[in-house]
Motif scaffolding. Structure first.
Motif, short mmCIF file in Angstrom:
data_model
loop_
_atom_site.label_atom_id
_atom_site.label_comp_id
_atom_site.label_asym_id
_atom_site.label_seq_id
_atom_site.Cartn_x
_atom_site.Cartn_y
_atom_site.Cartn_z
N TYR A 1 -15.00 -6.02 -8.39
CA TYR A 1 -14.53 -5.01 -9.35
C TYR A 1 -13.29 -5.51 -10.08
O TYR A 1 -13.15 -5.35 -11.28
CB TYR A 1 -14.22 -3.70 -8.62
N LEU A 2 -12.40 -6.16 -9.33
CA LEU A 2 -11.16 -6.67 -9.93
C LEU A 2 -11.48 -7.72 -10.99
O LEU A 2 -10.89 -7.72 -12.08
CB LEU A 2 -10.28 -7.28 -8.84
N GLN A 3 -12.44 -8.60 -10.72
CA GLN A 3 -12.82 -9.61 -11.70
C GLN A 3 -13.39 -8.97 -12.96
O GLN A 3 -13.05 -9.36 -14.07
CB GLN A 3 -13.84 -10.57 -11.09
N LYS A 4 -14.25 -7.96 -12.78
CA LYS A 4 -14.83 -7.30 -13.94
C LYS A 4 -13.75 -6.58 -14.75
O LYS A 4 -13.73 -6.63 -15.97
CB LYS A 4 -15.90 -6.29 -13.50
N THR B 1 -10.55 -7.28 -14.89
CA THR B 1 -9.70 -8.26 -15.55
C THR B 1 -10.39 -8.81 -16.79
O THR B 1 -9.77 -8.96 -17.84
CB THR B 1 -9.35 -9.40 -14.58
N LYS B 2 -11.67 -9.12 -16.67
CA LYS B 2 -12.42 -9.65 -17.80
C LYS B 2 -12.47 -8.63 -18.94
O LYS B 2 -12.29 -8.97 -20.10
CB LYS B 2 -13.84 -9.99 -17.34
N GLY B 3 -12.69 -7.37 -18.59
CA GLY B 3 -12.74 -6.32 -19.61
C GLY B 3 -11.41 -6.17 -20.32
O GLY B 3 -11.35 -6.05 -21.54
N LYS B 4 -10.32 -6.20 -19.54
CA LYS B 4 -8.99 -6.08 -20.15
C LYS B 4 -8.72 -7.25 -21.07
O LYS B 4 -8.16 -7.09 -22.16
CB LYS B 4 -7.92 -6.02 -19.05
N LEU B 5 -9.11 -8.44 -20.65
CA LEU B 5 -8.90 -9.62 -21.47
C LEU B 5 -9.65 -9.51 -22.79
O LEU B 5 -9.10 -9.80 -23.86
CB LEU B 5 -9.36 -10.86 -20.70
N LEU B 6 -10.90 -9.05 -22.72
CA LEU B 6 -11.68 -8.88 -23.95
C LEU B 6 -11.06 -7.84 -24.86
O LEU B 6 -11.00 -8.03 -26.08
CB LEU B 6 -13.12 -8.47 -23.60
N ILE B 7 -10.57 -6.75 -24.29
CA ILE B 7 -9.93 -5.71 -25.10
C ILE B 7 -8.67 -6.26 -25.76
O ILE B 7 -8.42 -6.02 -26.95
CB ILE B 7 -9.62 -4.48 -24.23
N ILE B 8 -7.88 -7.01 -25.03
CA ILE B 8 -6.65 -7.58 -25.58
C ILE B 8 -6.99 -8.53 -26.72
O ILE B 8 -6.38 -8.50 -27.79
CB ILE B 8 -5.84 -8.29 -24.47
N ILE B 9 -7.99 -9.39 -26.51
CA ILE B 9 -8.39 -10.33 -27.57
C ILE B 9 -8.87 -9.57 -28.80
O ILE B 9 -8.53 -9.91 -29.93
CB ILE B 9 -9.48 -11.29 -27.03
N PHE B 10 -9.65 -8.52 -28.58
CA PHE B 10 -10.15 -7.72 -29.69
C PHE B 10 -9.02 -7.09 -30.48
O PHE B 10 -8.99 -7.14 -31.71
CB PHE B 10 -11.08 -6.63 -29.14
N ILE B 11 -8.04 -6.51 -29.78
CA ILE B 11 -6.91 -5.86 -30.45
C ILE B 11 -6.09 -6.89 -31.22
O ILE B 11 -5.69 -6.65 -32.36
CB ILE B 11 -6.05 -5.11 -29.41
N VAL B 12 -5.84 -8.04 -30.61
CA VAL B 12 -5.05 -9.08 -31.28
C VAL B 12 -5.77 -9.56 -32.54
O VAL B 12 -5.14 -9.73 -33.59
CB VAL B 12 -4.78 -10.25 -30.31
#
Length: 50
Positions: A5-8, A10-21
């Protein structure tokens, strides 16, 4: 299960951050493109004459 769950999460947060940036970069570049960059307007001694 918690590791998985933690890996998923983290991956989701990373994608959201990249999308926002990426979105923010597009907004900033389009705003600078339309009104002109104030940093380049303040320097009259531009060697390229912009």
């Amino acid at each position: 299960m918690s590791k998985r769950y933690l890996q998923k999460a983290t991956k989701g947060k990373l994608l959201i951050i990249i999308f926002i940036v990426t979105l923010w970069g597009k907004v900033v570049s389009s705003a600078n493109h339309h009104k002109g960059n104030p940093l380049t307007q303040e320097k009259p001694s531009d060697p390229q004459g912009r």
